[in-house]
Every structure is written in structure tokens, then in C-alpha cells.
Design a protein around this motif. Structure first.
Motif, mmCIF file in Angstrom:
data_model
loop_
_atom_site.group_PDB
_atom_site.id
_atom_site.type_symbol
_atom_site.label_atom_id
_atom_site.label_comp_id
_atom_site.label_asym_id
_atom_site.label_seq_id
_atom_site.Cartn_x
_atom_site.Cartn_y
_atom_site.Cartn_z
ATOM 1 N N ALA A 77 -2.688 60.773 2.798
ATOM 2 C CA ALA A 77 -1.230 60.686 2.817
ATOM 3 C C ALA A 77 -0.641 62.027 2.403
ATOM 4 O O ALA A 77 -1.157 62.673 1.484
ATOM 5 C CB ALA A 77 -0.752 59.591 1.868
ATOM 6 N N ILE A 78 0.421 62.439 3.059
ATOM 7 C CA ILE A 78 1.071 63.715 2.742
ATOM 8 C C ILE A 78 1.436 63.796 1.265
ATOM 9 O O ILE A 78 1.285 64.830 0.632
ATOM 10 C CB ILE A 78 2.316 63.937 3.633
ATOM 11 N N GLU A 79 1.887 62.671 0.696
ATOM 12 C CA GLU A 79 2.321 62.680 -0.704
ATOM 13 C C GLU A 79 1.167 62.490 -1.690
ATOM 14 O O GLU A 79 1.384 62.417 -2.902
ATOM 15 C CB GLU A 79 3.402 61.613 -0.935
ATOM 16 N N GLY A 80 -0.068 62.444 -1.183
ATOM 17 C CA GLY A 80 -1.226 62.287 -2.053
ATOM 18 C C GLY A 80 -1.537 63.557 -2.831
ATOM 19 O O GLY A 80 -0.831 64.562 -2.739
ATOM 20 N N LYS A 81 -2.618 63.519 -3.587
ATOM 21 C CA LYS A 81 -3.036 64.664 -4.392
ATOM 22 C C LYS A 81 -3.717 65.687 -3.499
ATOM 23 O O LYS A 81 -4.655 65.367 -2.784
ATOM 24 C CB LYS A 81 -3.992 64.215 -5.499
ATOM 25 N N GLU A 82 -3.217 66.906 -3.568
ATOM 26 C CA GLU A 82 -3.861 67.995 -2.834
ATOM 27 C C GLU A 82 -5.059 68.480 -3.628
ATOM 28 O O GLU A 82 -4.990 68.635 -4.838
ATOM 29 C CB GLU A 82 -2.882 69.155 -2.618
ATOM 30 N N ARG A 83 -6.161 68.678 -2.937
ATOM 31 C CA ARG A 83 -7.367 69.189 -3.576
ATOM 32 C C ARG A 83 -7.953 70.291 -2.704
ATOM 33 O O ARG A 83 -7.950 70.184 -1.480
ATOM 34 C CB ARG A 83 -8.423 68.087 -3.731
ATOM 35 N N SER A 84 -8.478 71.317 -3.348
ATOM 36 C CA SER A 84 -9.237 72.331 -2.624
ATOM 37 C C SER A 84 -10.561 71.690 -2.207
ATOM 38 O O SER A 84 -10.901 70.575 -2.647
ATOM 39 C CB SER A 84 -9.508 73.525 -3.538
ATOM 40 N N SER A 85 -11.326 72.372 -1.400
ATOM 41 C CA SER A 85 -12.644 71.861 -1.017
ATOM 42 C C SER A 85 -13.515 71.664 -2.259
ATOM 43 O O SER A 85 -14.205 70.654 -2.394
ATOM 44 C CB SER A 85 -13.329 72.823 -0.043
ATOM 45 N N GLU A 86 -13.444 72.627 -3.180
ATOM 46 C CA GLU A 86 -14.207 72.515 -4.428
ATOM 47 C C GLU A 86 -13.688 71.347 -5.273
ATOM 48 O O GLU A 86 -14.466 70.645 -5.907
ATOM 49 C CB GLU A 86 -14.134 73.819 -5.228
ATOM 50 N N GLY A 87 -12.369 71.152 -5.270
ATOM 51 C CA GLY A 87 -11.774 70.045 -6.006
ATOM 52 C C GLY A 87 -12.195 68.698 -5.437
ATOM 53 O O GLY A 87 -12.441 67.743 -6.188
ATOM 54 N N LEU A 88 -12.277 68.603 -4.118
ATOM 55 C CA LEU A 88 -12.739 67.363 -3.497
ATOM 56 C C LEU A 88 -14.197 67.123 -3.865
ATOM 57 O O LEU A 88 -14.588 65.995 -4.184
ATOM 58 C CB LEU A 88 -12.553 67.403 -1.978
ATOM 59 N N ALA A 89 -15.001 68.169 -3.855
ATOM 60 C CA ALA A 89 -16.410 68.031 -4.238
ATOM 61 C C ALA A 89 -16.513 67.515 -5.679
ATOM 62 O O ALA A 89 -17.287 66.597 -5.964
ATOM 63 C CB ALA A 89 -17.134 69.370 -4.094
ATOM 64 N N ARG A 90 -15.711 68.092 -6.578
ATOM 65 C CA ARG A 90 -15.723 67.639 -7.980
ATOM 66 C C ARG A 90 -15.282 66.182 -8.090
ATOM 67 O O ARG A 90 -15.840 65.409 -8.864
ATOM 68 C CB ARG A 90 -14.837 68.533 -8.845
ATOM 69 N N ARG A 91 -14.260 65.792 -7.318
ATOM 70 C CA ARG A 91 -13.767 64.410 -7.369
ATOM 71 C C ARG A 91 -14.837 63.436 -6.887
ATOM 72 O O ARG A 91 -15.078 62.391 -7.510
ATOM 73 C CB ARG A 91 -12.485 64.263 -6.532
ATOM 74 N N LEU A 92 -15.493 63.752 -5.781
ATOM 75 C CA LEU A 92 -16.543 62.875 -5.274
ATOM 76 C C LEU A 92 -17.702 62.805 -6.268
ATOM 77 O O LEU A 92 -18.280 61.731 -6.489
ATOM 78 C CB LEU A 92 -17.018 63.334 -3.896
ATOM 79 N N ASP A 93 -18.030 63.930 -6.900
ATOM 80 C CA ASP A 93 -19.081 63.947 -7.930
ATOM 81 C C ASP A 93 -18.694 63.067 -9.113
ATOM 82 O O ASP A 93 -19.520 62.324 -9.642
ATOM 83 C CB ASP A 93 -19.347 65.373 -8.426
ATOM 84 N N SER A 94 -17.422 63.150 -9.537
ATOM 85 C CA SER A 94 -16.996 62.366 -10.705
ATOM 86 C C SER A 94 -17.010 60.867 -10.384
ATOM 87 O O SER A 94 -17.359 60.048 -11.236
ATOM 88 C CB SER A 94 -15.618 62.804 -11.208
ATOM 89 N N LEU A 95 -16.653 60.511 -9.162
ATOM 90 C CA LEU A 95 -16.733 59.100 -8.769
ATOM 91 C C LEU A 95 -18.185 58.629 -8.792
ATOM 92 O O LEU A 95 -18.485 57.548 -9.302
ATOM 93 C CB LEU A 95 -16.115 58.890 -7.383
ATOM 94 N N ALA A 96 -19.082 59.446 -8.256
ATOM 95 C CA ALA A 96 -20.507 59.089 -8.242
ATOM 96 C C ALA A 96 -21.041 58.962 -9.661
ATOM 97 O O ALA A 96 -21.789 58.024 -9.976
ATOM 98 C CB ALA A 96 -21.297 60.123 -7.453
#
Length: 157
Positions: A75-94
Motif C-alpha cells: 500500500a502506498i501509505e505503508g511503511k517504506e523500507r530499503s532493500s536492507e530494511g526489508l531483509a531485516r524485517r523478514l529476518d526479525s519475523l523469522a
């Protein structure tokens, strides 16, 4: 192994979209079990308006999300993440024990309130508007890139 479901409203009609998605799905097999569920887009003129079409699409989207899955809505209004930020988010979920993720790509008229409510979080690729076909390709590429970043592997451009 991480399980990723991509629930996307609309079919990939042009071959170049399908080919791009197929390439990233092939690459992702080494990192996760990925399944794409396409939801038929509803013509607002035949559904009684945009809201009615969005609600019908939304019901199908909700039905396609695995019950225990952590749902991430694009969603446009969602949280913007860099590629590294997305990697960190997926890691934290795991790390928190979340191994079942669903990414939701809405149709050209967006998603229903029910889908927004079901989403555990929202992800934005920035303030630009992307056609849903392109958003699906970008999503798959970024998830693939996130896995490469997390594992310290080179990414071939």
C-alpha cells in the motif's frame, strides 16, 4: 523453510510480466516455498460500482490468505523500507517464529477495508503508483534480494 504466499488481484495478461515473475519465482525456490494465488479482478460496471467490486475481490483475497499467515499488504501509505530494511524485517519475523508470510497485491482500485483490517502490516514501495502487474514483479524481486542480503550472498544484476 519459510512459506510465502503472494495473493494478487488480476491476471498477468502480458507474457513479459509472467516471464519476469517466473524468473524470480525460480530464483526464490532456493530460499522459500513460494505460491502465487491470482484473484480475478471484478469489473465495477458489472458489480454495481467500485466499492462493490473491491468488496467482492476482498472476500476472495481473504479466502486465499492461509489462516495463520502474517499478512503484509502492499500500500502506498505503508511503511517504506530499503532493500536492507526489508531483509531485516523478514529476518526479525523469522526470528520471532513467523515462517508463513502472505504478501497482498491489490487490484487497480485498491483493496477493501476488510483486507486492510486483516493485514498485520503494510509495505510501501514509495509514493509512486505502480500498476499491479509491475508491483508483483517488484515484490518478487525485492523478496529475492532480501534473502540474498540476509545470507550475505552477492546479487547478480
Amino acid at each position: 523453510m519459510i512459506r510465502i504466499t503472494v495473493v494478487a488481484v488480476g491476471k498477468l495478461k502480458e507474457r513479459f510480466w509472467a516471464d519476469a515473475c517466473a524468473e524470480y519465482l525460480k530464483r526464490l525456490k532456493a530460499y522459500a516455498k513460494v505460491e502465487v494465488k491470482e484473484i480475478a479482478d471484478i469489473d465495477p460496471a458489472k458489480a454495481g460500482g467500485v466499492d462493490a467490486a473491491r468488496d467482492r475481490e476482498g472476500s476472495a483475497v481473504l479466502a486465499a490468505i492461509p489462516e495463520q499467515s502474517h499478512a503484509i499488504l502492499l500500500a502506498i501509505e505503508g511503511k517504506e523500507r530499503s532493500s536492507e530494511g526489508l531483509a531485516r524485517r523478514l529476518d526479525s519475523l523469522a526470528l520471532a517464529g513467523t515462517s508463513d508470510l502472505t504478501f497482498i497485491v491489490g487490484g487497480s482500485d485498491g483493496v477493501s477495508d476488510a483486507v486492510r483490517t486483516r493485514a498485520n502490516e503494510q509495505l510501501s514501495f514509495g509514493p509512486i503508483t505502480l500498476p499491479h502487474n509491475l508491483a508483483r514483479v517488484v515484490l518478487l524481486e525485492q523478496v529475492y534480494r532480501a534473502f540474498k542480503i540476509s545470507r550475505g550472498e552477492p546479487y547478480h544484476k
